[in-house]
Design an enzyme around this catalytic site. Structure first.
Site, PDB file in Angstrom:
ATOM      1  N   ARG A 194      -6.712  -1.531   5.788  1.00 55.26           N
ATOM      2  CA  ARG A 194      -5.491  -1.333   4.664  1.00 55.26           C
ATOM      3  C   ARG A 194      -5.715  -2.016   3.023  1.00 55.26           C
ATOM      4  O   ARG A 194      -6.356  -3.562   3.690  1.00 55.26           O
ATOM      5  CB  ARG A 194      -4.568  -1.224   5.279  1.00 55.26           C
ATOM      6  CG  ARG A 194      -4.378  -0.500   6.076  1.00 55.26           C
ATOM      7  CD  ARG A 194      -2.588  -0.569   6.968  1.00 55.26           C
ATOM      8  NE  ARG A 194      -2.453  -1.507   8.071  1.00 55.26           N
ATOM      9  CZ  ARG A 194      -1.627  -1.615   8.532  1.00 55.26           C
ATOM     10  NH1 ARG A 194      -0.239  -1.195   7.704  1.00 55.26           N
ATOM     11  NH2 ARG A 194      -1.713  -2.524   9.828  1.00 55.26           N
ATOM     12  N   LEU A 247       0.727 -13.807  13.554  1.00 58.35           N
ATOM     13  CA  LEU A 247      -0.435 -14.056  13.570  1.00 58.35           C
ATOM     14  C   LEU A 247      -2.090 -12.468  13.299  1.00 58.35           C
ATOM     15  O   LEU A 247      -1.031 -12.242  12.026  1.00 58.35           O
ATOM     16  CB  LEU A 247      -0.028 -12.520  15.232  1.00 58.35           C
ATOM     17  CG  LEU A 247      -0.262 -11.178  14.148  1.00 58.35           C
ATOM     18  CD1 LEU A 247      -1.358 -10.326  14.114  1.00 58.35           C
ATOM     19  CD2 LEU A 247       0.876 -11.280  15.910  1.00 58.35           C
ATOM     20  N   ARG A 248      -3.134 -12.897  13.502  1.00 58.66           N
ATOM     21  CA  ARG A 248      -3.841 -12.367  12.553  1.00 58.66           C
ATOM     22  C   ARG A 248      -4.484 -11.376  12.940  1.00 58.66           C
ATOM     23  O   ARG A 248      -5.233 -11.944  14.524  1.00 58.66           O
ATOM     24  CB  ARG A 248      -4.985 -13.460  11.820  1.00 58.66           C
ATOM     25  CG  ARG A 248      -4.591 -14.675  11.012  1.00 58.66           C
ATOM     26  CD  ARG A 248      -5.986 -16.126  11.114  1.00 58.66           C
ATOM     27  NE  ARG A 248      -5.988 -16.529  12.351  1.00 58.66           N
ATOM     28  CZ  ARG A 248      -6.515 -17.634  12.900  1.00 58.66           C
ATOM     29  NH1 ARG A 248      -7.527 -17.470  12.314  1.00 58.66           N
ATOM     30  NH2 ARG A 248      -6.295 -17.257  14.334  1.00 58.66           N
ATOM     31  N   VAL A 260       0.573  -5.306  14.466  1.00 58.60           N
ATOM     32  CA  VAL A 260       2.182  -6.723  15.123  1.00 58.60           C
ATOM     33  C   VAL A 260       2.889  -5.909  16.890  1.00 58.60           C
ATOM     34  O   VAL A 260       3.011  -6.559  17.034  1.00 58.60           O
ATOM     35  CB  VAL A 260       3.438  -6.613  13.815  1.00 58.60           C
ATOM     36  CG1 VAL A 260       4.298  -7.590  15.105  1.00 58.60           C
ATOM     37  CG2 VAL A 260       2.609  -7.613  12.960  1.00 58.60           C
ATOM     38  N   LEU A 302     -10.819 -21.493   2.879  1.00 58.93           N
ATOM     39  CA  LEU A 302     -11.590 -21.951   1.664  1.00 58.93           C
ATOM     40  C   LEU A 302     -12.932 -21.350   1.391  1.00 58.93           C
ATOM     41  O   LEU A 302     -13.674 -21.438   1.513  1.00 58.93           O
ATOM     42  CB  LEU A 302     -11.622 -23.898   1.562  1.00 58.93           C
ATOM     43  CG  LEU A 302     -10.664 -24.506   0.873  1.00 58.93           C
ATOM     44  CD1 LEU A 302     -10.469 -26.113   1.176  1.00 58.93           C
ATOM     45  CD2 LEU A 302     -10.104 -24.102  -0.191  1.00 58.93           C
ATOM     46  N   HIS A 303     -13.082 -20.489   1.742  1.00 56.67           N
ATOM     47  CA  HIS A 303     -14.370 -19.570   1.945  1.00 56.67           C
ATOM     48  C   HIS A 303     -14.323 -18.026   0.753  1.00 56.67           C
ATOM     49  O   HIS A 303     -13.864 -17.883   0.571  1.00 56.67           O
ATOM     50  CB  HIS A 303     -14.550 -18.982   2.902  1.00 56.67           C
ATOM     51  CG  HIS A 303     -14.583 -19.615   4.389  1.00 56.67           C
ATOM     52  ND1 HIS A 303     -15.501 -20.862   5.251  1.00 56.67           N
ATOM     53  CD2 HIS A 303     -13.728 -19.789   5.893  1.00 56.67           C
ATOM     54  CE1 HIS A 303     -15.616 -21.073   5.619  1.00 56.67           C
ATOM     55  NE2 HIS A 303     -14.259 -20.952   6.386  1.00 56.67           N
ATOM     56  N   CYS A 337      -1.727  -7.073   4.810  1.00 53.32           N
ATOM     57  CA  CYS A 337      -0.149  -8.055   4.391  1.00 53.32           C
ATOM     58  C   CYS A 337      -0.922  -9.377   3.256  1.00 53.32           C
ATOM     59  O   CYS A 337       0.306  -8.402   2.265  1.00 53.32           O
ATOM     60  CB  CYS A 337      -0.447  -9.174   5.578  1.00 53.32           C
ATOM     61  SG  CYS A 337      -0.054  -8.373   7.293  1.00 53.32           S
TER      62      CYS A 337
HETATM   63  P1  NAD Z   1       1.819  -0.513  11.254  1.00 51.74           P
HETATM   64  O1  NAD Z   1       1.247   0.213  10.418  1.00 51.74           O
HETATM   65  O2  NAD Z   1       0.436  -0.910  12.195  1.00 51.74           O
HETATM   66  O3  NAD Z   1       2.537   0.261  12.547  1.00 51.74           O
HETATM   67  C1  NAD Z   1       4.154   0.055  12.545  1.00 51.74           C
HETATM   68  C2  NAD Z   1       4.263   1.086  13.542  1.00 51.74           C
HETATM   69  O4  NAD Z   1       6.294   1.441  13.369  1.00 51.74           O
HETATM   70  C3  NAD Z   1       3.470   2.742  13.363  1.00 51.74           C
HETATM   71  O5  NAD Z   1       2.646   2.558  14.241  1.00 51.74           O
HETATM   72  C4  NAD Z   1       5.145   3.382  13.078  1.00 51.74           C
HETATM   73  O6  NAD Z   1       4.856   4.949  13.203  1.00 51.74           O
HETATM   74  C5  NAD Z   1       5.846   2.679  13.917  1.00 51.74           C
HETATM   75  N1  NAD Z   1       7.110   3.201  12.845  1.00 51.74           N
HETATM   76  C6  NAD Z   1       7.596   3.470  11.740  1.00 51.74           C
HETATM   77  N2  NAD Z   1       9.152   3.492  11.959  1.00 51.74           N
HETATM   78  C7  NAD Z   1       9.482   3.931  13.006  1.00 51.74           C
HETATM   79  C8  NAD Z   1      11.199   4.383  13.580  1.00 51.74           C
HETATM   80  N3  NAD Z   1      11.764   4.022  13.393  1.00 51.74           N
HETATM   81  N4  NAD Z   1      10.781   4.070  15.040  1.00 51.74           N
HETATM   82  C9  NAD Z   1       9.641   3.965  15.796  1.00 51.74           C
HETATM   83  N5  NAD Z   1       8.476   3.429  14.918  1.00 51.74           N
HETATM   84  C10 NAD Z   1       8.209   3.509  14.201  1.00 51.74           C
HETATM   85  O7  NAD Z   1       2.494  -2.130  11.302  1.00 51.74           O
HETATM   86  P2  NAD Z   1       1.704  -3.206  11.847  1.00 51.74           P
HETATM   87  O8  NAD Z   1       0.558  -3.737  10.745  1.00 51.74           O
HETATM   88  O9  NAD Z   1       2.565  -3.357  13.236  1.00 51.74           O
HETATM   89  O10 NAD Z   1       2.616  -3.642  10.500  1.00 51.74           O
HETATM   90  C11 NAD Z   1       4.142  -4.384  11.069  1.00 51.74           C
HETATM   91  C12 NAD Z   1       4.864  -5.478   9.993  1.00 51.74           C
HETATM   92  O11 NAD Z   1       4.583  -6.883  10.290  1.00 51.74           O
HETATM   93  C13 NAD Z   1       4.559  -5.304   8.557  1.00 51.74           C
HETATM   94  O12 NAD Z   1       6.350  -5.982   7.850  1.00 51.74           O
HETATM   95  C14 NAD Z   1       3.673  -6.020   8.261  1.00 51.74           C
HETATM   96  O13 NAD Z   1       3.783  -6.684   6.822  1.00 51.74           O
HETATM   97  C15 NAD Z   1       4.185  -7.509   9.204  1.00 51.74           C
HETATM   98  N6  NAD Z   1       3.099  -8.378   9.762  1.00 51.74           N
HETATM   99  C16 NAD Z   1       1.257  -7.633  10.265  1.00 51.74           C
HETATM  100  C17 NAD Z   1       0.531  -8.574  10.372  1.00 51.74           C
HETATM  101  C18 NAD Z   1      -1.387  -7.676  10.745  1.00 51.74           C
HETATM  102  O14 NAD Z   1      -1.657  -8.871  10.451  1.00 51.74           O
HETATM  103  N7  NAD Z   1      -1.085  -7.152  10.328  1.00 51.74           N
HETATM  104  C19 NAD Z   1       0.935  -9.645  10.442  1.00 51.74           C
HETATM  105  C20 NAD Z   1       2.102 -10.668  10.054  1.00 51.74           C
HETATM  106  C21 NAD Z   1       3.207  -9.440  10.113  1.00 51.74           C
END
Ligand code: NAD
Length: 435
Positions: free
Chosen positions: A331, A153-154, A11, A253-254, A263
């Site tokens: 994940r 985002l997806r 993200v 609906l797949h 997530c």
């Molecule tokens: P991710 O694990 O890919 O990335 C998180 C990053 O944060 C890691 O690189 C980690 O090293 C870094 N980090 C952690 N603590 C830190 C700090 N104190 N300072 C600097 N960097 C730090 O996670 P993600 O998939 O990007 O998800 C992030 C958030 O967004 C989550 O809450 C998730 O639920 C939400 N989200 C994810 C998606 C998705 O599709 N992945 C979509 C929407 C929302």
């Protein structure tokens, strides 16, 4: 605008790169030095289509940079986004907010001048209040407004989703944040993407409600698929037949092996826990979680049944390991439970995924990794499609049959037509198709 993104994962990196593409000055921060080093050298630590170009272009233009030094990045920022992980807390399923709160403490020590702190991570209702409390406690003179701006985002379509969102949700309690957030999203706002301002708690809940609804929709059609198999109906037609109703909508609906990914599993669980804490249980979601949990191993049993009920010593080729195509994210991928079920029953498993094998290795031990679908299928007693990558949609069925020990295709994503597959001499098992 000077924007800082704390956390450069799926993200944070996509959001940061897209904000830079809008013309803002963006610094992406991460605490993993190897990630930042890679980004500085032009390497993208995740697989996300199109991200490499946007990162390269904006880094070259001087609008996008990378650092591990949170303090100096935050000092000059107009808006600081928190985009760190919020995984399930071990043991109880609540969202683990340790990374969010740690980031808040670091930000508190670094802010100068009026700064909008934006929680982009998916966080339970009330987290914004706690982030604000932490910052004020750590630095009583900090001039801040804490905003909720969940991300929808997806993975796999992240750039397009970020640049053409169905809506942007901003939850705030301090009106000074409104013009800042409007400016941050200005290009999208001018493009008429709806910018929905709510209270902070409402915004936090919108994200969980959206994910829980989508997870429920998937689980609904999965249960219909099981019923179709029992009553002799076809879930593909049921899906189309209900999806054409505008009140229902065709997306999500797949029928398949159950939802997974970074997530839906954790967010449905966190919502259920929050709701229980507030004495307002969300039983539909609790049931969704339970149904989905049992489904993944049931998919393994479906494979076992397709090869005749005993797979001890047999070889099963699993195509697609990531939780969906066009990502390397493993994940909570359904493939993990499917493969485990097959291994528990004594099968030898070979796996192949176009992008996910590096992340799969530590999660899926004891399987052999192939370099392509046909190598995986060599001498196999069944091929199982778990993830619908494009390259699995048009397999050469004659070639496949000629190299397999027995021609069984289990298609957990319904990407093949049963008659087409059986015409090539295969035994075919899909989802929710009574064949
Ligand atoms: P991710 O694990 O890919 O990335 C998180 C990053 O944060 C890691 O690189 C980690 O090293 C870094 N980090 C952690 N603590 C830190 C700090 N104190 N300072 C600097 N960097 C730090 O996670 P993600 O998939 O990007 O998800 C992030 C958030 O967004 C989550 O809450 C998730 O639920 C939400 N989200 C994810 C998606 C998705 O599709 N992945 C979509 C929407 C929302």
């Amino acid at each position: 605008m000077r924007i800082v993104m704390i956390g450069s994962g799926y993200v944070g990196l996509v959001s940061g790169a897209c904000f830079a593409d809008f013309g803002h000055d963006v610094i992406c921060v991460d605490k993993m030095p190897e990630k930042i080093e890679a980004l500085k050298n032009g390497q993208i630590p995740i697989f996300e289509p199109g991200l490499d170009m946007i990162v390269a272009n904006n880094a070259k233009a001087g609008r996008l940079s990378f650092t591990t030094d949170l303090k100096s990045a935050v000092a000059d920022a107009d808006a600081v986004f928190i985009a760190v992980g919020t995984p399930s807390r071990r043991g109880d399923g609540h969202a683990d907010l340790a990374y969010v709160y740690a980031a808040a403490r670091e930000i508190a020590a670094a802010v100068t001048g009026f700064t909008v702190i934006v929680t982009k991570s998916t966080v339970p209702v009330g987290t914004g209040d706690e982030v604000e409390r932490i910052i004020r406690e750590e630095n009583p003179s900090a001039d801040i407004a804490v905003v909720s701006n969940p991300e929808f985002l997806r993975e796999g379509a992240a750039i397009d989703d970020f640049k053409r969102p169905d809506r942007i949700v901003v939850g705030l309690s301090d009106e000074r944040a409104r013009p800042v957030m409007t400016e941050v999203y200005r290009p999208l706002y001018l493009n008429q993407s709806p910018l929905l301002f709510t209270t902070r708690r409402t915004s936090e809940l919108i994200k969980y409600a959206a994910n829980a609804f989508l997870a429920m929709k998937i689980t609904f059609i999965n249960e219909m698929a099981d019923l179709c198999e029992k009553v002799g109906a076809d879930v593909q037609d049921v899906s189309r037949g209900i999806g054409l109703d505008g009140r229902i909508g065709a997306k999500f609906l797949h029928a398949g092996p159950g939802y997974g990914g970074s997530c839906f599993p954790k967010d449905t669980l966190a919502l259920a826990k929050t709701a229980q804490d507030f004495d307002s249980p969300v039983r539909l979601i609790e049931t969704t979680i339970a149904v989905n949990d049992t489904r993944k191993r049931a998919m393994g049993r479906k494979v076992i049944a397709a090869v005749g009920g005993d797979i001890r010593g047999k070889k099963i080729a699993v195509l697609g390991l990531t939780f969906k195509p066009n990502t390397d994210d493993m994940r909570d991928s359904p493939a993990i439970a499917v493969v485990q079920t097959l291994q528990d029953a004594g099968a030898k498993v070979t796996g192949y995924d176009p992008e996910g094998m590096v992340n799969a290795r530590p999660l899926m031990e004891g399987i052999e990794y192939a370099t392509g679908p046909y190598e995986a299928a060599q001498d196999a007693d069944a091929v199982v499609i778990v993830t619908e990558w494009n390259q699995f949609r048009a397999l050469d069925l004659d070639r496949l049959k000629s190299i397999m020990a027995s021609p069984v295709l289990v298609d957990l994503r319904n990407i093949y037509r049963p008659d087409e597959v059986t015409a090539h001499g295969f035994t075919y098992a899909g989802i929710g198709r009574s064949s």
